[in-house]
Design a protein around this motif. Structure first.
Motif: not given
Length: 134
Positions: A29-54
């Motif tokens: 349904t949705d793809n996000k791309i990060f070219y470094d792990a630090f940015s991906g981790l920050n996205f995960i930390k700052n994304t509100p918790v939902t019922d969906s699995i990513i």
């Protein structure tokens, strides 16, 4: 069942290939791309918790923050955040120690060796959706 994906890989071509494989599965349904792990981790930390699995496709060999360092930081996140994610490590490494080490993290549900065919990703996704009762 439609899933969201995060691709974390320092190589643009590998991200492109991963995105095409994901699209081919028809499960995205949705793809996000990060070219470094630090940015991906920050996205995960700052994304509100939902019922969906990513689903996170995580390259383990990257500069600055590699997949092992990402997993160390990810495992320290609160359970309510970690429960939203299923991590699939991706690697070109033939080193059995690397594969064993990345597989030892509780949140890693599979390891795919690059280049991986779409069928290999589909098998991992079937395991995930089966575990979710879908």
């Amino acid at each position: 069942m439609k899933l969201s994906f995060i691709i974390i890989d320092d190589r643009e071509l590998d991200c492109y290939i991963a995105e095409k494989i994901i699209q081919k599965t028809g499960l995205s349904t949705d793809n996000k791309i990060f070219y470094d792990a630090f940015s991906g981790l920050n996205f995960i930390k700052n994304t509100p918790v939902t019922d969906s699995i990513i689903i996170v496709l995580l390259d383990i060999m990257m500069p600055v923050m590699n997949g092992f360092q990402f997993m160390e930081a990810f495992e320290k996140l609160p359970e309510e955040i970690k429960n939203n994610y299923r991590i699939v490590a991706i690697t070109t490494s033939l080193n059995k120690n690397d594969i064993s080490e990345i597989s030892s993290y509780k949140s890693v549900i599979g390891v795919l060796k690059k280049p991986y065919p779409s069928e290999a990703l589909v098998k991992v996704l079937q395991i995930i959706t089966g575990d979710l009762g879908q």
